[in-house]
Design an enzyme around this catalytic site. Structure first.
Site, PDB file in Angstrom:
ATOM      1  N   THR A 157     -19.147 -27.259  18.732  1.00 47.93           N
ATOM      2  CA  THR A 157     -18.293 -27.457  19.903  1.00 47.93           C
ATOM      3  C   THR A 157     -16.873 -27.807  19.472  1.00 47.93           C
ATOM      4  O   THR A 157     -15.930 -27.554  20.218  1.00 47.93           O
ATOM      5  CB  THR A 157     -18.856 -28.556  20.831  1.00 47.93           C
ATOM      6  OG1 THR A 157     -19.328 -29.634  20.022  1.00 47.93           O
ATOM      7  CG2 THR A 157     -19.986 -28.028  21.681  1.00 47.93           C
TER       8      THR A 157
ATOM      9  N   LYS B  61     -23.379 -27.554   6.801  1.00 51.13           N
ATOM     10  CA  LYS B  61     -22.007 -27.380   7.310  1.00 51.13           C
ATOM     11  C   LYS B  61     -21.031 -27.067   6.180  1.00 51.13           C
ATOM     12  O   LYS B  61     -19.881 -26.713   6.408  1.00 51.13           O
ATOM     13  CB  LYS B  61     -21.567 -28.623   8.073  1.00 51.13           C
ATOM     14  CG  LYS B  61     -22.414 -28.880   9.329  1.00 51.13           C
ATOM     15  CD  LYS B  61     -21.912 -30.083  10.112  1.00 51.13           C
ATOM     16  CE  LYS B  61     -22.837 -30.494  11.235  1.00 51.13           C
ATOM     17  NZ  LYS B  61     -22.579 -29.760  12.495  1.00 51.13           N
TER      18      LYS B  61
ATOM     19  N   HIS C 196     -31.375 -27.825  20.566  1.00 49.03           N
ATOM     20  CA  HIS C 196     -30.060 -27.879  19.909  1.00 49.03           C
ATOM     21  C   HIS C 196     -30.101 -27.621  18.415  1.00 49.03           C
ATOM     22  O   HIS C 196     -29.066 -27.737  17.750  1.00 49.03           O
ATOM     23  CB  HIS C 196     -29.409 -29.247  20.106  1.00 49.03           C
ATOM     24  CG  HIS C 196     -29.063 -29.566  21.509  1.00 49.03           C
ATOM     25  ND1 HIS C 196     -27.833 -29.316  22.051  1.00 49.03           N
ATOM     26  CD2 HIS C 196     -29.804 -30.112  22.499  1.00 49.03           C
ATOM     27  CE1 HIS C 196     -27.814 -29.717  23.313  1.00 49.03           C
ATOM     28  NE2 HIS C 196     -29.008 -30.194  23.610  1.00 49.03           N
TER      29      HIS C 196
HETATM   30  C1  26W Z   1     -34.639 -36.546  15.201  1.00 50.57           C
HETATM   31  C2  26W Z   1     -33.252 -36.753  14.735  1.00 50.57           C
HETATM   32  C3  26W Z   1     -32.257 -35.836  15.404  1.00 50.57           C
HETATM   33  C4  26W Z   1     -31.251 -36.375  16.177  1.00 50.57           C
HETATM   34  C5  26W Z   1     -30.335 -35.530  16.804  1.00 50.57           C
HETATM   35  C6  26W Z   1     -32.369 -34.481  15.254  1.00 50.57           C
HETATM   36  C7  26W Z   1     -31.466 -33.642  15.875  1.00 50.57           C
HETATM   37  C8  26W Z   1     -30.448 -34.166  16.665  1.00 50.57           C
HETATM   38  C9  26W Z   1     -29.466 -33.274  17.375  1.00 50.57           C
HETATM   39  C10 26W Z   1     -30.195 -32.152  18.065  1.00 50.57           C
HETATM   40  C11 26W Z   1     -28.437 -32.737  16.424  1.00 50.57           C
HETATM   41  C12 26W Z   1     -27.241 -32.133  17.117  1.00 50.57           C
HETATM   42  O1  26W Z   1     -26.351 -32.853  17.553  1.00 50.57           O
HETATM   43  N1  26W Z   1     -27.196 -30.804  17.204  1.00 50.57           N
HETATM   44  C13 26W Z   1     -25.964 -30.149  17.585  1.00 50.57           C
HETATM   45  O2  26W Z   1     -25.935 -29.936  18.982  1.00 50.57           O
HETATM   46  C14 26W Z   1     -24.679 -29.420  19.390  1.00 50.57           C
HETATM   47  C15 26W Z   1     -24.666 -29.350  20.893  1.00 50.57           C
HETATM   48  O3  26W Z   1     -25.515 -28.357  21.349  1.00 50.57           O
HETATM   49  C16 26W Z   1     -24.430 -28.056  18.748  1.00 50.57           C
HETATM   50  O4  26W Z   1     -23.150 -27.612  19.104  1.00 50.57           O
HETATM   51  C17 26W Z   1     -24.539 -28.165  17.235  1.00 50.57           C
HETATM   52  O5  26W Z   1     -24.457 -26.873  16.648  1.00 50.57           O
HETATM   53  C18 26W Z   1     -25.854 -28.817  16.845  1.00 50.57           C
HETATM   54  O6  26W Z   1     -25.894 -29.042  15.444  1.00 50.57           O
END
Ligand code: 26W
Length: 811
Positions: A652, A550, A356
């Site tokens: 989204t 963003k 993601h």
């Molecule tokens: C390790 C900490 C951490 C926690 C959560 C790192 C990264 C995350 C997630 C992957 C962040 C996230 O929510 N990413 C988003 O995912 C959405 C669903 O696919 C996308 O639409 C967004 O673009 C993306 O930023």
């Protein structure tokens, strides 16, 4: 659809209330009324739930398990009523009893067990799996405290803990008899039994994982799937654990506290990895409990373990649940006594992984020392996986040590979870076309060349049931009246709405509905944030996590510029606009918190300046969350999707806004590109650098933000305004923003895109003035949003990755 009429619903509700509270309905308060309604609806759902589980056990259909650290469900009552097909009956029955359904629905605490996009996606996916008759289960953590509540005090974010379970939770069912034991720490004894190595885990700390199940109701199809969230408890005293010496009383208390901390709180970072031991514990905790319970259930129903991958698919939502790979190997090898190669075939066929994010700072890399201490047997298995995999690499790239160490799972004392996830699964997908291309060609190119067939794209989606039917009933009605109701089961049918956009009556109605939703939003803003806004102005909205990439700062800078223009020239002719922001900053993310403060200072200044405040207003809505999004999105005219190109994997909210008839102002990033392809250039406003340009600047340099500062008078002025006391007495207040943009050369190309962003906003102003044309554009967006239903996404996962049996009834 549940067979139910108003009269019997009313009777059941009155009885339920009496039974639960021991007083008559008219003497009860709203909280009690909500609880009785929730409990009644839960009873209806329970019948469907039992029936579904019986059906699954009988047919032995392949089960999907969606493993995720986060499920951002929001409120469930309205959703359950809608999917049961009784929301209207319930509304009318309650009205007869002088109760407004919405008043009760609004009392429900949001289930906020997620940070943002990833968690909300998981929730939309559960809804789509249930609605498409796909046997799909969620597996995660029952955090005692969800994502913090945000208060804005003196313009600053203040975090308040989210004790969402305080008033109880009618939807969950504790299943003590299905608890599992998860083992941490200790040592591994290796012995030989009948010529085979045997691994015995001793001196470990046991943790009891207790599941709480929540039913996920499908849309009018008599299906209720299960979301299973695990809670950590101390193993009881009676539990005989000879290898675990719990020692004295104090030791026991310490043990209890340390165990309970595992499912205490959701980490509020969504883009920044910190190698905290507790987070690793959380990950292994729910993954181990989840995999153990899957295997237990599978065997109980007579499954042959060697055919596990035919009956079970485990999907890991980003790398957070990657330990499912070594945990499944541990169970197959140590407990089921399978050969390594057989176990590996089953494991990789069972597991699939979604990436993601490509932000380097979000990649999980655990230190070997910590990992080994906490999970000694799992570490041995990861080592073995890595050794075999590196041998494979050696055969393919003999002598190329650079490449092999770059691709290794373990290197420099770190375990790279993304590498483990790619190696240990049969499918790796990105979440929008551009994102998947960047994964293949850049971020994971080594892996793509090694395993080209594993990589695929699954563009995200959103459930149109919550984000259109539930949150925008007025628009839903107009759609039903014009194109019929087939779009409810076949969202792609929304396309036929385009045929009605030559009809001025329809366009006028679209405008009226938007106005109605804007009025509702305006009263929420007045109530929550104490700012009066004009529903006749353009509602221009950016709601999402606050993050440098963003670019809320870009949005804020153009407001500061517009303010200057209006002061310089009181006749400057613009359509009045209300700028609405919302979103939470990670508590430790200084720049994001500073951005919130800047927006609030700009808001205070502008909203109190009578020279401009009938033309522009700025609002930062506090505590953005799912239930607030449901109110904001239908009342939005302009959707701001302005990330630095290449950085937003998909997005989204862009899809939710379009489905509700907002016009998108966007960079060519993430799924914005696919939205543009759907609606064509005439119905979206695109600006900014392209992906190739951004990548080339990152690779070859050539951008100097200070040059723009020196050459563009507008830019010079607003950048100076950050540090000259205009928006805050303390001139240093926004210095970090200033330094980011100028001293550190503007990593996210805010100034580079500034001019093109202003032109895009001028275009919006011009377009809005032609009411009919604008409504037509909104209509085209609605008509083309069907492809972004998560039903389409889930069908692609089911057929392309999980191998579920799919009945194509919703396409
Ligand atoms: C390790 C900490 C951490 C926690 C959560 C790192 C990264 C995350 C997630 C992957 C962040 C996230 O929510 N990413 C988003 O995912 C959405 C669903 O696919 C996308 O639409 C967004 O673009 C993306 O930023």
């Amino acid at each position: 659809m549940l067979e139910m009429d108003k009269k019997s619903f009313k009777k059941a509700y009155v009885n339920k209330f009496l039974e639960m509270h021991g007083v008559e309905l008219k003497e009860g308060n709203n909280q009690q009324k909500y609880e009785a309604l929730g409990s009644l609806v839960r009873d209806y759902v329970t019948r469907i739930w039992l029936k579904t589980n019986k059906k699954y056990n009988k047919t032995g259909e392949k089960q999907v398990y969606y493993f995720s650290m986060e499920f951002l469900l929001g409120r469930l009552l309205g959703d359950a009523l809608l999917n049961l097909g009784i929301r209207d009956i319930c509304r009318e029955a309650l009205l007869d009893l002088n109760i407004k359904l919405e008043d009760l629905e609004n009392l429900e605490q949001d289930q906020g067990l997620g940070n943002g996009g990833l968690g909300r996606l998981a929730a939309c996916f559960l809804d789509s799996m249930a609605s498409l008759d796909i046997p799909g289960n969620g597996c995660g953590i029952r955090y005692k405290y969800g994502f913090f509540e945000q208060k804005i005090i003196d313009g600053k974010q203040v975090e308040v803990s989210d004790a969402w379970l305080k008033e109880g939770n009618v939807w969950e069912k504790r299943k003590a008899e299905k608890a599992e034991i998860v083992r941490f720490g200790g040592e591994i004894n290796v012995s030989e039994v009948d010529g085979n190595l045997k691994f015995t885990h001793v001196n470990f700390e046991p943790v009891l994982a207790v599941p709480y199940d929540t039913p996920i109701v499908g849309y009018e199809n008599e299906i209720a799937n299960t979301l299973r969230l695990w809670s950590a408890e101390a193993v009881s005293n009676e539990f005989d654990f000879s290898s675990f010496n719990r020692g004295d009383f104090l030791q026991a208390i310490k043990y209890k506290n340390s165990v309970e901390s595992i499912s205490q709180v959701l980490y509020p970072e969504d883009s920044f990895y910190e190698g905290k031991m507790l987070r690793l514990k959380q990950q292994y905790f729910f993954v181990s409990a989840g995999v153990q319970s899957i295997i237990r259930h599978f065997k109980k129903h007579g499954g042959n373990i060697e055919l596990l991958d035919e009956k079970v698919a485990i999907h890991i939502n980003d790398t957070h649940p990657t330990l499912a790979i070594p945990e499944l190997m541990r169970i197959l090898v140590d407990e089921e006594n399978l050969e390594w190669n057989t176990a590996w075939r089953i494991t990789t066929n069972t597991i699939s992984y979604t990436n993601h994010t490509i932000l380097a700072e979000a990649l999980e890399k655990w230190s070997v020392d910590m990992f080994q201490k906490l999970l000694p047997r799992i570490y041995m298995i990861v080592q073995e996986i890595n050794e075999r995999y590196c041998k494979e690499l050696w055969n393919k790239y003999p002598g190329n040590w650079d490449k092999i160490s770059r691709m290794s799972i373990i290197s420099d004392g770190k375990i790279k979870m993304a590498h483990l996830a790619v190696v240990g699964s049969h499918s790796v997908n990105g979440v929008a076309k551009l994102h998947t291309e960047i994964l293949k060609k850049k971020e994971m190119s080594d892996f793509y060349y090694l395993y080209p067939n594993k990589f695929n794209n699954k563009t995200n989606g959103i459930t149109h049931r919550r984000w259109l039917l539930k949150s925008n009933p007025e628009l839903t009605k107009l759609l039903k009246d014009t194109i019929g109701d087939s779009f409810i089961r076949h969202p792609i049918d929304l396309k036929s709405f385009e045929n009605h956009l030559y009809n001025e009556v329809v366009l006028e109605q679209l405008g009226k509905i938007k106005k109605f939703n804007k009025e509702r939003l305006a009263s929420t803003i007045l109530k929550n944030d104490n700012i009066r806004v004009d529903p006749n102005s353009i509602f221009d909205v950016q709601v999402k996590r606050i993050h440098a990439y963003k670019r809320q700062i870009l949005n804020c800078l153009r407001i500061m510029d517009l303010y200057n223009k209006l002061i310089d020239n009181p006749n400057y002719d613009i359509v009045p606009r209300t700028f609405i922001f919302g979103g939470k900053a990670a508590p430790g993310y200084y720049l994001a918190k500073n951005t919130i403060e800047l927006i609030n200072c700009v808001a205070r200044k502008i909203n109190n300046d009578s020279r401009v405040n009938d033309k522009i207003k700025v609002v930062f809505m506090q505590n953005y969350r799912v239930s607030l999004a449901e109110q904001i999105i239908p009342g939005t005219d302009v959707s701001e999707q302005i990330s630095t190109t290449t950085k937003e994997a998909s997005g989204t909210s862009n899809m939710k806004f379009m489905m509700n008839g907002a016009i998108t102002v966007a960079t060519l990033d993430g799924a914005n590109i696919e939205i543009k392809d759907e609606v064509t250039d005439d119905n979206i406003v695109i600006f900014g650098l392209t992906a190739d340009e951004v990548l080339s600047y990152y690779q070859n340099g050539g951008y100097k933000s200070v040059d723009i500062y020196n050459s563009d008078q507008r830019v010079k002025r607003i950048i100076d305004d950050l540090v000259n006391g205009k928006y805050h007495n303390d001139k240093n207040k926004f210095k970090s923003i200033y330094e980011n943009l100028i001293t550190y050369n503007d990593e996210f190309f805010v100034l580079k895109d500034f001019d093109s962003y202003l032109k895009a906003q001028d275009k919006v102003d011009t377009l809005y003035r032609d009411g009919n044309k604008w409504q037509k554009m909104c209509g085209v967006n609605i008509a083309h949003s069907g492809i972004f239903s998560s039903d389409r996404t889930i069908q692609e996962y089911a057929t392309g990755i999980w191998g579920s049996q799919v009945i194509y009834k919703n396409l």
